[in-house]
Design a protein around this motif. Structure first.
Motif, short mmCIF file in Angstrom:
data_model
loop_
_atom_site.label_atom_id
_atom_site.label_comp_id
_atom_site.label_asym_id
_atom_site.label_seq_id
_atom_site.Cartn_x
_atom_site.Cartn_y
_atom_site.Cartn_z
N SER A 51 34.86 35.48 39.76
CA SER A 51 34.38 34.23 40.24
C SER A 51 32.91 34.24 40.42
N GLN A 52 32.34 35.62 40.74
CA GLN A 52 31.02 35.13 41.33
C GLN A 52 30.14 36.85 40.87
N ILE A 53 29.02 36.88 40.38
CA ILE A 53 28.38 38.25 40.55
C ILE A 53 27.09 37.82 40.80
N ASP A 109 27.31 42.84 43.57
CA ASP A 109 28.55 42.42 44.14
C ASP A 109 29.46 41.56 43.18
N PHE A 110 30.59 41.72 43.09
CA PHE A 110 31.82 41.17 42.56
C PHE A 110 32.60 40.22 43.24
N ILE A 111 32.76 39.07 43.17
CA ILE A 111 33.80 38.23 43.99
C ILE A 111 34.96 38.08 42.93
N ILE A 112 36.17 38.78 43.23
CA ILE A 112 37.47 38.52 42.31
C ILE A 112 38.43 37.57 43.25
N THR A 113 38.79 36.67 42.37
CA THR A 113 39.89 35.76 42.84
C THR A 113 41.07 36.24 42.33
N VAL A 114 42.27 36.11 43.41
CA VAL A 114 43.43 36.38 42.85
C VAL A 114 44.65 35.59 43.63
N ASP A 115 45.88 35.61 43.22
CA ASP A 115 46.92 34.72 43.81
C ASP A 115 47.00 35.16 45.29
N PRO A 116 47.10 34.09 46.19
CA PRO A 116 46.93 34.65 47.71
C PRO A 116 48.20 35.39 48.03
N LYS A 117 49.25 35.59 47.37
CA LYS A 117 50.60 36.25 47.93
C LYS A 117 50.10 37.99 47.80
N PHE A 153 38.31 38.84 46.91
CA PHE A 153 38.03 40.25 47.79
C PHE A 153 36.62 40.48 46.89
N ARG A 154 35.77 41.22 47.82
CA ARG A 154 34.51 41.63 47.43
C ARG A 154 34.42 42.91 47.13
N LEU A 155 33.82 43.35 45.79
CA LEU A 155 33.33 44.71 45.30
C LEU A 155 31.81 44.76 45.32
N THR A 156 31.47 45.97 45.69
CA THR A 156 29.97 46.29 45.56
C THR A 156 29.90 47.63 44.34
N ILE A 157 29.40 47.26 43.34
CA ILE A 157 29.41 48.38 42.35
C ILE A 157 28.18 48.93 42.29
N ILE A 183 44.72 44.02 37.86
CA ILE A 183 44.67 44.50 39.05
C ILE A 183 45.83 45.22 39.46
N GLU A 184 45.57 46.52 40.31
CA GLU A 184 46.48 47.03 40.89
C GLU A 184 46.17 47.50 42.33
N THR A 185 46.99 46.81 43.13
CA THR A 185 46.64 47.06 44.67
C THR A 185 47.26 48.37 45.21
N ASP A 186 46.74 48.35 46.45
CA ASP A 186 47.02 49.99 47.06
C ASP A 186 48.62 50.19 47.03
N MET A 187 48.75 51.21 46.63
CA MET A 187 50.45 51.75 46.51
C MET A 187 50.91 51.90 48.03
#
Length: 205
Positions: A100-102, A110-118, A146-150, A171-175
Motif C-alpha cells: 500500500s505504500q513504498i 520502507d514497505f507498508i503491507i495491508t492484510v486482512d485484520p484477522k 505492517f511495515r518492513l524496512t528492506i 504471506i506466511e506469518t510466524d509459525m
C-alpha cells in the motif's frame, strides 16, 4: 522446511491444469519440496531445464495465482546437514497481502503491507514474516498493516525491486505465533492473545 533465503530467481515456463513448469538451474529430484514465491510444492516431473510442480485446489484457493508467471523466487527445501539461516518457513501461505505504500529512506526502503485484520495477531513487531518466500523482519504493526524496512542488498537480489503500490504478496506469518495462538484459543476460546503475550511465549523456544 525452508529458511526464507532465496536461492535463485527462476522462470515460469507455463502454468495450466494445476501444473506449474519452472525453468531453473537447480537440479531437482522427483518428489522434492520446492518453494515458489513462498508456496511449498512437490516436484512431479524433472525436465532438462527445470521441473514440473503440482498445485492442489486448496493451495490455489489461498495464494495469488497471478504470481505464478514470469520471474519467481525459488528455494529448495533444507537438507538435514544445511546451515540454518533466515527463519523457520513452512511454505504454507496464510493470506495474500497488498503493497500500500513504498517509501525510500537513506539506506533502505520502507514497505507498508495491508492484510486482512484477522491475520494481524500472528504478525509480531520485530518478529519474522515471509513475503513471497523471503525471510524478513517486521518493524511495526497496525490494525490492518505492517511495515518492513528492506536493505539495498535484499532489493537487489530479490523481486522486491519490482514491487509497486498494489502488488499482491503471498504471506506466511510466524509459525510459533500461529501454534501458540491456536493452542491457547482452544483452551479458552473467549480470550484472545496480545502481541506481547505471543512474543513472550515465542521467545521461550
Amino acid at each position: 522446511m525452508f529458511t526464507g533465503l532465496i536461492r535463485e530467481i527462476a522462470t515460469v515456463k507455463s502454468y495450466q491444469n494445476n501444473i506449474l513448469t519452472i525453468q531453473s538451474k537447480h537440479k531437482a529430484k522427483l518428489g522434492d519440496s520446492i518453494a515458489i514465491n513462498g508456496v511449498c510444492l512437490t516436484v512431479i516431473k524433472v525436465n532438462s531445464d527445470g521441473f514440473d510442480l503440482e498445485l492442489a485446489d486448496e493451495t490455489r484457493s489461498i495464494i495469488d495465482e497471478s504470481k505464478l508467471s514470469g520471474a519467481v523466487h525459488m528455494e529448495p527445501a533444507m537438507m538435514m546437514h544445511d546451515r540454518f539461516e533466515g527463519h523457520i518457513v513452512q511454505g504454507h501461505v496464510d493470506c495474500v497481502g497488498t503493497v500500500s505504500q513504498i517509501t525510500p529512506r537513506e539506506n533502505a526502503t520502507d514497505f507498508i503491507i495491508t492484510v486482512d485484520p484477522k491475520y494481524i495477531a500472528h504478525i509480531i513487531p520485530k518478529g519474522s514474516i515471509t513475503i513471497d518466500g523471503i525471510s524478513l523482519t517486521v518493524n511495526d504493526v497496525g490494525a490492518d498493516y505492517f511495515r518492513l524496512t528492506i536493505i539495498p542488498h535484499t532489493l537487489k537480489e530479490t523481486l522486491m525491486k519490482n514491487y509497486k503500490v498494489g502488488t499482491k504478496l503471498n504471506i506466511e506469518t510466524d509459525m510459533f505465533a500461529r501454534y501458540i495462538d491456536h493452542i491457547l484459543s482452544h483452551r479458552n476460546p473467549k480470550k484472545s492473545m496480545s502481541w506481547e503475550e505471543i512474543d513472550s511465549l515465542q521467545m521461550t523456544y
